[in-house]
Design a protein around this motif. Structure first.
Motif, PDB file in Angstrom:
ATOM      1  N   GLU A  47       0.875  -1.172   0.000  1.00 23.91           N
ATOM      2  CA  GLU A  47       0.000   0.000   0.000  1.00 23.91           C
ATOM      3  C   GLU A  47       0.911   1.221   0.000  1.00 23.91           C
ATOM      4  O   GLU A  47       1.485   1.573   1.034  1.00 23.91           O
ATOM      5  CB  GLU A  47      -0.899  -0.012   1.237  1.00 23.91           C
ATOM      6  N   GLY A  48       1.096   1.812  -1.175  1.00 18.61           N
ATOM      7  CA  GLY A  48       2.063   2.902  -1.312  1.00 18.61           C
ATOM      8  C   GLY A  48       3.465   2.362  -1.083  1.00 18.61           C
ATOM      9  O   GLY A  48       3.871   1.388  -1.705  1.00 18.61           O
ATOM     10  N   LYS A  49       4.178   2.971  -0.160  1.00 20.62           N
ATOM     11  CA  LYS A  49       5.533   2.512   0.155  1.00 20.62           C
ATOM     12  C   LYS A  49       5.538   1.443   1.241  1.00 20.62           C
ATOM     13  O   LYS A  49       6.573   0.826   1.499  1.00 20.62           O
ATOM     14  CB  LYS A  49       6.402   3.690   0.607  1.00 20.62           C
ATOM     15  N   GLN A  50       4.411   1.249   1.890  1.00 15.52           N
ATOM     16  CA  GLN A  50       4.327   0.284   2.993  1.00 15.52           C
ATOM     17  C   GLN A  50       4.020  -1.117   2.476  1.00 15.52           C
ATOM     18  O   GLN A  50       3.208  -1.295   1.577  1.00 15.52           O
ATOM     19  CB  GLN A  50       3.224   0.681   3.982  1.00 15.52           C
ATOM     20  N   VAL A  51       4.672  -2.100   3.087  1.00 11.83           N
ATOM     21  CA  VAL A  51       4.374  -3.503   2.820  1.00 11.83           C
ATOM     22  C   VAL A  51       3.743  -4.069   4.087  1.00 11.83           C
ATOM     23  O   VAL A  51       4.312  -3.968   5.175  1.00 11.83           O
ATOM     24  CB  VAL A  51       5.653  -4.295   2.457  1.00 11.83           C
ATOM     25  N   TYR A  52       2.561  -4.631   3.931  1.00 11.75           N
ATOM     26  CA  TYR A  52       1.836  -5.203   5.056  1.00 11.75           C
ATOM     27  C   TYR A  52       1.942  -6.718   4.999  1.00 11.75           C
ATOM     28  O   TYR A  52       1.860  -7.323   3.928  1.00 11.75           O
ATOM     29  CB  TYR A  52       0.362  -4.789   5.026  1.00 11.75           C
ATOM     30  N   TYR A  53       2.123  -7.309   6.173  1.00 14.01           N
ATOM     31  CA  TYR A  53       2.228  -8.761   6.291  1.00 14.01           C
ATOM     32  C   TYR A  53       1.015  -9.303   7.027  1.00 14.01           C
ATOM     33  O   TYR A  53       0.513  -8.671   7.957  1.00 14.01           O
ATOM     34  CB  TYR A  53       3.494  -9.140   7.078  1.00 14.01           C
ATOM     35  N   GLY A  54       0.571 -10.467   6.592  1.00 13.26           N
ATOM     36  CA  GLY A  54      -0.527 -11.163   7.252  1.00 13.26           C
ATOM     37  C   GLY A  54      -0.292 -12.657   7.166  1.00 13.26           C
ATOM     38  O   GLY A  54       0.484 -13.130   6.333  1.00 13.26           O
ATOM     39  N   ILE A  55      -0.938 -13.402   8.020  1.00 18.25           N
ATOM     40  CA  ILE A  55      -0.794 -14.856   8.000  1.00 18.25           C
ATOM     41  C   ILE A  55      -1.526 -15.399   6.780  1.00 18.25           C
ATOM     42  O   ILE A  55      -2.695 -15.105   6.563  1.00 18.25           O
ATOM     43  CB  ILE A  55      -1.311 -15.504   9.291  1.00 18.25           C
ATOM     44  N   ALA A  56      -0.829 -16.209   5.991  1.00 20.53           N
ATOM     45  CA  ALA A  56      -1.392 -16.782   4.768  1.00 20.53           C
ATOM     46  C   ALA A  56      -1.743 -18.258   4.928  1.00 20.53           C
ATOM     47  O   ALA A  56      -2.546 -18.784   4.174  1.00 20.53           O
ATOM     48  CB  ALA A  56      -0.400 -16.627   3.613  1.00 20.53           C
ATOM     49  N   SER A  57      -1.146 -18.906   5.897  1.00 23.91           N
ATOM     50  CA  SER A  57      -1.324 -20.347   6.069  1.00 23.91           C
ATOM     51  C   SER A  57      -2.411 -20.639   7.103  1.00 23.91           C
ATOM     52  O   SER A  57      -2.253 -20.297   8.282  1.00 23.91           O
ATOM     53  CB  SER A  57       0.002 -20.972   6.531  1.00 23.91           C
ATOM     54  N   PRO A  58      -3.503 -21.288   6.675  1.00 23.40           N
ATOM     55  CA  PRO A  58      -4.539 -21.654   7.647  1.00 23.40           C
ATOM     56  C   PRO A  58      -3.998 -22.602   8.723  1.00 23.40           C
ATOM     57  O   PRO A  58      -4.395 -22.526   9.884  1.00 23.40           O
ATOM     58  CB  PRO A  58      -5.616 -22.351   6.812  1.00 23.40           C
ATOM     59  N   GLN A  59      -3.065 -23.474   8.337  1.00 23.01           N
ATOM     60  CA  GLN A  59      -2.480 -24.405   9.306  1.00 23.01           C
ATOM     61  C   GLN A  59      -1.677 -23.638  10.365  1.00 23.01           C
ATOM     62  O   GLN A  59      -1.784 -23.920  11.562  1.00 23.01           O
ATOM     63  CB  GLN A  59      -1.580 -25.440   8.612  1.00 23.01           C
ATOM     64  N   ALA A  60      -0.886 -22.668   9.910  1.00 22.62           N
ATOM     65  CA  ALA A  60      -0.105 -21.859  10.853  1.00 22.62           C
ATOM     66  C   ALA A  60      -1.032 -21.093  11.788  1.00 22.62           C
ATOM     67  O   ALA A  60      -0.785 -20.997  12.992  1.00 22.62           O
ATOM     68  CB  ALA A  60       0.822 -20.908  10.107  1.00 22.62           C
ATOM     69  N   MET A  61      -2.128 -20.554  11.247  1.00 24.34           N
ATOM     70  CA  MET A  61      -3.075 -19.806  12.074  1.00 24.34           C
ATOM     71  C   MET A  61      -3.682 -20.704  13.144  1.00 24.34           C
ATOM     72  O   MET A  61      -3.777 -20.325  14.309  1.00 24.34           O
ATOM     73  CB  MET A  61      -4.175 -19.187  11.209  1.00 24.34           C
ATOM     74  N   GLU A  62      -4.058 -21.914  12.769  1.00 24.05           N
ATOM     75  CA  GLU A  62      -4.646 -22.837  13.751  1.00 24.05           C
ATOM     76  C   GLU A  62      -3.653 -23.212  14.833  1.00 24.05           C
ATOM     77  O   GLU A  62      -3.989 -23.241  16.014  1.00 24.05           O
ATOM     78  CB  GLU A  62      -5.180 -24.086  13.048  1.00 24.05           C
ATOM     79  N   VAL A  63      -2.408 -23.494  14.437  1.00 21.83           N
ATOM     80  CA  VAL A  63      -1.382 -23.850  15.420  1.00 21.83           C
ATOM     81  C   VAL A  63      -1.129 -22.659  16.344  1.00 21.83           C
ATOM     82  O   VAL A  63      -1.005 -22.825  17.562  1.00 21.83           O
ATOM     83  CB  VAL A  63      -0.079 -24.317  14.731  1.00 21.83           C
ATOM     84  N   MET A  64      -1.073 -21.459  15.788  1.00 21.11           N
ATOM     85  CA  MET A  64      -0.838 -20.266  16.607  1.00 21.11           C
ATOM     86  C   MET A  64      -1.979 -20.049  17.600  1.00 21.11           C
ATOM     87  O   MET A  64      -1.749 -19.640  18.732  1.00 21.11           O
ATOM     88  CB  MET A  64      -0.655 -19.029  15.718  1.00 21.11           C
ATOM     89  N   GLN A  65      -3.203 -20.337  17.183  1.00 17.89           N
ATOM     90  CA  GLN A  65      -4.339 -20.192  18.096  1.00 17.89           C
ATOM     91  C   GLN A  65      -4.231 -21.167  19.259  1.00 17.89           C
ATOM     92  O   GLN A  65      -4.508 -20.806  20.407  1.00 17.89           O
ATOM     93  CB  GLN A  65      -5.651 -20.362  17.339  1.00 17.89           C
ATOM     94  N   VAL A  66      -3.797 -22.386  18.973  1.00 16.56           N
ATOM     95  CA  VAL A  66      -3.614 -23.378  20.041  1.00 16.56           C
ATOM     96  C   VAL A  66      -2.475 -22.939  20.959  1.00 16.56           C
ATOM     97  O   VAL A  66      -2.608 -22.986  22.195  1.00 16.56           O
ATOM     98  CB  VAL A  66      -3.341 -24.783  19.457  1.00 16.56           C
ATOM     99  N   LEU A  67      -1.356 -22.503  20.384  1.00 13.03           N
ATOM    100  CA  LEU A  67      -0.228 -22.052  21.199  1.00 13.03           C
ATOM    101  C   LEU A  67      -0.615 -20.856  22.054  1.00 13.03           C
ATOM    102  O   LEU A  67      -0.229 -20.768  23.226  1.00 13.03           O
ATOM    103  CB  LEU A  67       0.977 -21.713  20.315  1.00 13.03           C
TER     104      LEU A  67
END
Length: 114
Positions: free
Chosen positions: A77-97
């Motif tokens: 977005e303009g000069k900024q680069v935004y990061y987000g979780i792309a892996s559903p598996q990683a998101m689920e593991v992170m929620q458990v952790l």
């Protein structure tokens, strides 16, 4: 054991390899911290540095590892680069952790006797 309930060892082997790949990426404290922060939504690099306390060179290196392993996606977005979780598996593991290690333990109210 009948044929219907037999375990497909080759499928398990493939799944185990995928799970090991995910766990290997999560096995770094900085990457784990970044993913934990990203469970809250998208962040630009500057905000991730501020929120996590990870210095710029390390932050860039760990985000690159996460991106190459398909754990995070980027959005410009303009000069900024935004990061987000792309892996559903990683998101689920992170929620458990998060549930196991990051939530404040519920303090049971103690009854006070008169």
């Amino acid at each position: 054991m009948d044929a219907a309930s037999e375990i497909d060892v080759e499928m398990l082997r493939s799944s185990a390899a995928q799970a090991c790949g995910l766990l290997k990426v999560l096995g770094n404290p900085d990457r784990l911290l970044l993913l934990c922060q990203l469970t809250q939504g998208e962040y630009c690099v500057g905000d991730l540095a501020t929120q996590t306390g990870i210095t710029q060179p390390t932050l860039s290196q760990q985000l690159t590892v996460l991106r190459h392993n398909g754990m995070v996606s980027t959005r410009r977005e303009g000069k900024q680069v935004y990061y987000g979780i792309a892996s559903p598996q990683a998101m689920e593991v992170m929620q458990v952790l998060y549930k196991l290690y990051c939530q404040a333990p519920h303090v049971e109210e103690q009854s006070v006797e008169p």
